[in-house]
Design an enzyme around this catalytic site. Structure first.
Site, PDB file in Angstrom:
ATOM      1  N   ASP A  29       0.851  -1.190   0.000  1.00 19.51           N
ATOM      2  CA  ASP A  29       0.000   0.000   0.000  1.00 19.51           C
ATOM      3  C   ASP A  29       0.890   1.245   0.000  1.00 19.51           C
ATOM      4  O   ASP A  29       1.901   1.315   0.696  1.00 19.51           O
ATOM      5  CB  ASP A  29      -0.913  -0.011   1.233  1.00 19.51           C
ATOM      6  N   ILE A  30       0.477   2.236  -0.777  1.00 22.53           N
ATOM      7  CA  ILE A  30       1.289   3.455  -0.913  1.00 22.53           C
ATOM      8  C   ILE A  30       1.255   4.306   0.361  1.00 22.53           C
ATOM      9  O   ILE A  30       2.187   5.066   0.628  1.00 22.53           O
ATOM     10  CB  ILE A  30       0.817   4.272  -2.146  1.00 22.53           C
ATOM     11  N   ASN A  85     -12.915  -3.324   2.586  1.00 29.37           N
ATOM     12  CA  ASN A  85     -13.872  -2.237   2.703  1.00 29.37           C
ATOM     13  C   ASN A  85     -14.796  -2.277   1.484  1.00 29.37           C
ATOM     14  O   ASN A  85     -14.333  -2.447   0.353  1.00 29.37           O
ATOM     15  CB  ASN A  85     -13.145  -0.889   2.766  1.00 29.37           C
ATOM     16  N   GLY A  91     -15.980   2.465   3.787  1.00 33.15           N
ATOM     17  CA  GLY A  91     -14.657   3.076   3.752  1.00 33.15           C
ATOM     18  C   GLY A  91     -13.849   2.764   2.504  1.00 33.15           C
ATOM     19  O   GLY A  91     -12.645   3.017   2.461  1.00 33.15           O
ATOM     20  N   GLN A  92     -14.504   2.240   1.470  1.00 31.27           N
ATOM     21  CA  GLN A  92     -13.784   1.914   0.237  1.00 31.27           C
ATOM     22  C   GLN A  92     -13.480   3.191  -0.543  1.00 31.27           C
ATOM     23  O   GLN A  92     -14.389   3.987  -0.801  1.00 31.27           O
ATOM     24  CB  GLN A  92     -14.613   0.950  -0.624  1.00 31.27           C
ATOM     25  N   HIS A  98     -10.318  -5.370  -3.403  1.00 35.75           N
ATOM     26  CA  HIS A  98      -9.017  -5.620  -2.783  1.00 35.75           C
ATOM     27  C   HIS A  98      -9.193  -6.000  -1.329  1.00 35.75           C
ATOM     28  O   HIS A  98     -10.173  -5.626  -0.691  1.00 35.75           O
ATOM     29  CB  HIS A  98      -8.098  -4.400  -2.904  1.00 35.75           C
ATOM     30  N   HIS A 100      -6.984  -5.783   2.315  1.00 31.65           N
ATOM     31  CA  HIS A 100      -5.812  -5.276   3.027  1.00 31.65           C
ATOM     32  C   HIS A 100      -5.280  -6.400   3.914  1.00 31.65           C
ATOM     33  O   HIS A 100      -6.059  -7.024   4.649  1.00 31.65           O
ATOM     34  CB  HIS A 100      -6.199  -4.101   3.932  1.00 31.65           C
TER      35      HIS A 100
END
Ligand code: 5GP
Ligand code: ZN
Length: 112
Positions: A29-30, A85, A91-92, A98, A100
């Site tokens: 994740d960035i 999410n 909260g997407q 995807h 997490h």
């Protein structure tokens, strides 16, 4: 289609790959929110878990298998959390399915 994760799959958007399989990709994740924060995605565009259709279950299965295997290869013995999410209230923020994989600190409950 303007999808950042499709851009990562296509190599147009740079990312740090953690696992590359036929139809599943895992990358860092960035903006990590834990010491380990990996995103696991189906390579083909599925907007969210709410959009998973009958033909998509095999790739969902393989994505979760990759999550479990990554937890082993990254030595997350103290535990970890898998989060999907779904939708705005869930909260997407990126509309490409995807999960997490979060680890490296104690996780609170309930989530924010
Ligand atoms: P969501 O909020 O949809 O559950 O998660 C989307 C995640 O994608 C966020 O944690 C966000 O930091 C990450 N993200 C957004 N854009 C990029 C990007 O260009 N590259 C990477 N590696 N992660 C991204
Ligand atoms: Zn996409």
């Amino acid at each position: 289609m303007d999808c950042v994760f499709c851009g990562i799959v296509a190599g147009r958007v740079p990312s740090t790959t953690v696992r590359d399989e036929d139809d599943v990709l895992a990358f860092r994740d960035i903006r990590p929110v834990a010491p380990t924060h990996v995103l696991i995605i189906p390579k083909r565009h599925i907007p969210s878990l709410a959009d998973v259709g009958p033909d998509d279950w095999p790739v969902v299965f393989r994505a979760l298998r990759v999550a479990k295997e990554l937890a082993e290869s990254l030595n997350l013995r103290a535990g970890y959390r898998i989060v999907a999410n779904v939708g705005p209230e869930g909260g997407q923020t990126v509309g490409h399915l995807h999960w997490h994989l979060l680890a490296g600190r104690p996780m609170g409950w309930p989530p924010g």
